[in-house]
Design an enzyme around this catalytic site. Structure first.
Site, PDB file in Angstrom:
ATOM      1  CB  SER A  46      -0.960   0.006   1.193  1.00 12.04           C
ATOM      2  OG  SER A  46      -2.047  -0.852   0.949  1.00 12.04           O
ATOM      3  CB  SER A  84      -4.567   1.492   3.716  1.00 18.61           C
ATOM      4  OG  SER A  84      -3.637   1.041   2.754  1.00 18.61           O
ATOM      5  CE  LYS A 118      -4.630   1.783  -0.789  1.00 21.09           C
ATOM      6  NZ  LYS A 118      -3.921   0.552  -0.385  1.00 21.09           N
TER       7      LYS A 118
END
Length: 325
Positions: A94, A154, A97
């Site tokens: 993640s 997230s 992102k």
């Protein structure tokens, strides 16, 4: 603060059954109060242990950990204070992102989209697995709220919805923009296949590249960077807490992003400020979230304490002495 017991003022003498009920009631309240206080004590002891561990490690001169790679960077001048296996490739999870939010902010800056845009959630976005904001197909959400959902919770569904909006319906177009931006920043050893970081063949990064991304992001979009310091957000009545457990516990921490997949382990980009000095720590491939937090705190504490500056000075002085001899 324990369980609050409501006042009781009977108008008449209670019966034996009533007294028994009150006794059971107060017993349950006291038991709950006991366990709540024990939990608070456990959390306090845990973080005292982490701080002690960090201080001991700095004192002993050891900053090596079990993560695959780690890097500590001075955000103002780009100077690397500590590095270990920084070019080792690993799935970003993640942490992806951060790049996705950066690409969205570029689009906002260019006037192609607005943070106030109401984004319609597609069935594809709503179906995303893993960490989620629990978006529903058909609902409309402000683009800025999607960014907060990506930064705090997230949310993979939020990342997909934002990618579809900026890519004008095409996620592959958005991913192309991500890789173009990565090359522009100088992330030469990274390649991205998705806007959220869920496992995909060929999707890799390095600690060095993630540090470059974080520094560029913080310098160019400080407003977006503030999303990462939000402790929790609420969507449709559900509270989503920030996945960065160092927030509110490590002095100076104000971001940035955590990540995990089974193939990458536990990753983090962390940034903290003390006395006007900002450091960026990248830790990739930790074996648990607790180890990730402990090693990150250890790195940052060593950086703020001046340990790495002292080591660098010693090495320079050593080289000068060798030249003289």
């Amino acid at each position: 603060m324990g369980v609050q017991i409501p006042p009781f003022a009977p108008m008449s003498v209670p019966s034996a059954d009533c007294l028994c009920s009150y006794a059971v009631y107060y017993m349950i309240v006291n038991i709950l109060d006991f366990f709540i206080n024990i939990r608070k004590l456990a959390v306090t002891i845990a973080w005292v242990a982490v701080v002690f561990f960090c201080a001991s490690a700095v004192q002993a001169g050891s900053v090596h950990g079990a993560a695959h790679s780690a890097l500590l960077l001075n955000a103002s001048n780009g100077r690397i204070l500590y590095s270990r296996n920084v070019d080792r490739k690993i799935p970003p999870a993640s942490l992806t992102k951060v790049l996705s939010i950066l690409v969205v902010m570029d689009a906002v800056h260019a006037g192609r989209v607005k943070l106030s845009d109401k984004v319609r959630i597609s069935p594809r976005a709503a179906r995303q697995s893993g960490s989620r904001l629990n978006l529903r197909a058909g609902e409309r959400i402000a683009l800025e709220d999607l960014l907060k959902g990506m930064a705090v919770a997230s949310g993979n569904d939020a990342a997909m919805a934002a990618a579809e909006h900026v890519g004008r319906g095409s996620v592959s177009r958005f991913v192309f923009m991500m890789n173009a931006k990565a090359r522009q920043i100088g992330m030469t050893r990274s390649h991205f296949m998705t806007p959220h970081g869920l496992p995909a063949s060929g999707q890799v990064t390095t600690a060095s590249d993630m540090a470059k991304l974080a520094r560029y992001y913080l310098r160019n979009y400080p407003k977006a960077a503030r999303y990462h310091a939000i402790p929790a957000i609420t969507h449709r009545g559900r509270i989503k807490f920030n996945t960065n457990r160092l927030l509110g516990s490590f002095p100076g921490i104000d971001g940035l992003k955590t990540g995990w997949t089974s193939s990458s382990g536990y990753n983090i980009i962390a940034t903290a400020v003390r006395s006007g000095r900002r450091l960026i720590a990248v830790v990739l491939g930790s074996q648990s979230s607790g180890m990730r937090s402990a090693e990150t705190a250890k790195l940052l504490e060593a950086g703020f304490s001046g340990k790495f500056s002292a080591e660098t000075k010693k090495k320079r002085n050593g080289r000068k002495l060798q030249r003289r001899s």
